[in-house]
Design an enzyme around this catalytic site. Sequence first.
Site, PDB file in Angstrom:
ATOM      1  N   LYS A  16     -24.330 -21.147 -27.807  1.00  0.00           N
ATOM      2  CA  LYS A  16     -24.442 -22.471 -28.522  1.00  0.00           C
ATOM      3  C   LYS A  16     -23.480 -23.241 -27.737  1.00  0.00           C
ATOM      4  O   LYS A  16     -23.744 -24.309 -27.435  1.00  0.00           O
ATOM      5  CB  LYS A  16     -24.403 -21.907 -30.076  1.00  0.00           C
ATOM      6  N   ASP A  72     -28.157 -24.277 -38.415  1.00  0.00           N
ATOM      7  CA  ASP A  72     -28.413 -22.727 -39.266  1.00  0.00           C
ATOM      8  C   ASP A  72     -30.030 -23.217 -38.472  1.00  0.00           C
ATOM      9  O   ASP A  72     -30.398 -24.118 -38.752  1.00  0.00           O
ATOM     10  CB  ASP A  72     -28.455 -22.887 -40.899  1.00  0.00           C
ATOM     11  N   THR A  73     -30.858 -21.515 -37.902  1.00  0.00           N
ATOM     12  CA  THR A  73     -32.222 -21.895 -38.162  1.00  0.00           C
ATOM     13  C   THR A  73     -33.025 -20.800 -37.983  1.00  0.00           C
ATOM     14  O   THR A  73     -32.234 -19.914 -39.109  1.00  0.00           O
ATOM     15  CB  THR A  73     -32.229 -21.605 -36.387  1.00  0.00           C
ATOM     16  N   PHE A 152     -32.530 -13.852 -27.808  1.00  0.00           N
ATOM     17  CA  PHE A 152     -32.541 -12.951 -28.539  1.00  0.00           C
ATOM     18  C   PHE A 152     -33.348 -13.201 -29.725  1.00  0.00           C
ATOM     19  O   PHE A 152     -34.592 -14.046 -29.876  1.00  0.00           O
ATOM     20  CB  PHE A 152     -31.241 -13.350 -28.903  1.00  0.00           C
ATOM     21  N   ASP A 155     -37.572 -13.956 -30.532  1.00  0.00           N
ATOM     22  CA  ASP A 155     -37.826 -14.606 -28.678  1.00  0.00           C
ATOM     23  C   ASP A 155     -39.389 -14.022 -28.285  1.00  0.00           C
ATOM     24  O   ASP A 155     -40.381 -14.432 -27.813  1.00  0.00           O
ATOM     25  CB  ASP A 155     -36.441 -14.709 -27.949  1.00  0.00           C
TER      26      ASP A 155
HETATM   27  P1  IMP Z   1     -28.891 -19.067 -36.309  1.00  0.00           P
HETATM   28  O1  IMP Z   1     -28.519 -19.706 -37.766  1.00  0.00           O
HETATM   29  O2  IMP Z   1     -28.508 -20.155 -35.197  1.00  0.00           O
HETATM   30  O3  IMP Z   1     -27.829 -18.164 -36.308  1.00  0.00           O
HETATM   31  O4  IMP Z   1     -29.674 -18.058 -36.620  1.00  0.00           O
HETATM   32  C1  IMP Z   1     -30.090 -17.283 -37.492  1.00  0.00           C
HETATM   33  C2  IMP Z   1     -31.351 -16.249 -37.484  1.00  0.00           C
HETATM   34  O5  IMP Z   1     -32.623 -16.881 -36.531  1.00  0.00           O
HETATM   35  C3  IMP Z   1     -31.206 -15.360 -35.758  1.00  0.00           C
HETATM   36  O6  IMP Z   1     -30.311 -14.484 -36.129  1.00  0.00           O
HETATM   37  C4  IMP Z   1     -32.291 -15.355 -35.439  1.00  0.00           C
HETATM   38  O7  IMP Z   1     -33.448 -14.164 -35.771  1.00  0.00           O
HETATM   39  C5  IMP Z   1     -32.704 -16.437 -35.718  1.00  0.00           C
HETATM   40  N1  IMP Z   1     -33.366 -16.827 -34.416  1.00  0.00           N
HETATM   41  C6  IMP Z   1     -32.658 -18.206 -34.405  1.00  0.00           C
HETATM   42  N2  IMP Z   1     -32.812 -19.070 -33.354  1.00  0.00           N
HETATM   43  C7  IMP Z   1     -33.634 -18.379 -32.407  1.00  0.00           C
HETATM   44  C8  IMP Z   1     -33.852 -18.510 -31.061  1.00  0.00           C
HETATM   45  O8  IMP Z   1     -34.016 -19.377 -30.510  1.00  0.00           O
HETATM   46  N3  IMP Z   1     -34.652 -17.166 -31.298  1.00  0.00           N
HETATM   47  C9  IMP Z   1     -35.102 -16.222 -31.304  1.00  0.00           C
HETATM   48  N4  IMP Z   1     -34.776 -15.804 -32.723  1.00  0.00           N
HETATM   49  C10 IMP Z   1     -33.848 -17.343 -33.197  1.00  0.00           C
END
Ligand code: IMP
Length: 200
Positions: A16, A72-73, A152, A155
């Site tokens: 990141k 956050d994703t 990861f 994906d």
């Molecule tokens: P974070 O907020 O970036 O930590 O994302 C939370 C969760 O969303 C991660 O643990 C992954 O399971 C999923 N995630 C976030 N970004 C991606 C990505 O680019 N590809 C696939 N899974 C993702």
Amino acid sequence: MKMKRKLVFATNNPNKLKEARAILQDKVEVVSLADINCYDDIPETAQTLEGNAMIKAKYVFEHFHLDCFSDDTGLEIEALDGEPGVYSARYAGTDKDSEANMKKVLDKLKGISNRKAQFRTVIALIIDGQEYSFDGIIKGEITTEQSGTSGFGYDPIFRPSQSKYTFAEMPAEEKNQISHRALALQKLNDFIKTYNQFYL
Ligand code: IMP
């Protein structure tokens, strides 16, 4: 010459940091939590991506008095009413068990023809004490089985609408051009560009 503003990215994830530095490099110096000697486990207790992103940015602002952004994703699946969403990392129970998380998604979607999904990233920024947020969305669909080994998280089961390939079948550079995180970072970059003109 103008000084580069320092901005903490509330993460220690090297991928990141690399991605953020590549997009923001001309405008600001991006530093990590480790760079400011923050080793705290910041609790992500909100029910929304917006809430969790802001908790992390506020934590840094309140404890270190530094300008900061955090992200956050979540993967939001239409037929599952937006699940796993904010619970994406721990959907199957244990934190960050991607295999179990993907299996849970595929099991829940068995026999369901609506495979529409999106990744959504929210970035929260606190600069000069003011709060802002930006989002990045990529739409696509959930495949019926895993495909590909790069990347990861989810994906291997997410195929963006404009592609024949899952994120895990694409080289990292290709994914990083179109990803939810890249789109949110680009919005942050556009904001900083304008902000710097007025406040630096
Ligand atoms: P974070 O907020 O970036 O930590 O994302 C939370 C969760 O969303 C991660 O643990 C992954 O399971 C999923 N995630 C976030 N970004 C991606 C990505 O680019 N590809 C696939 N899974 C993702």
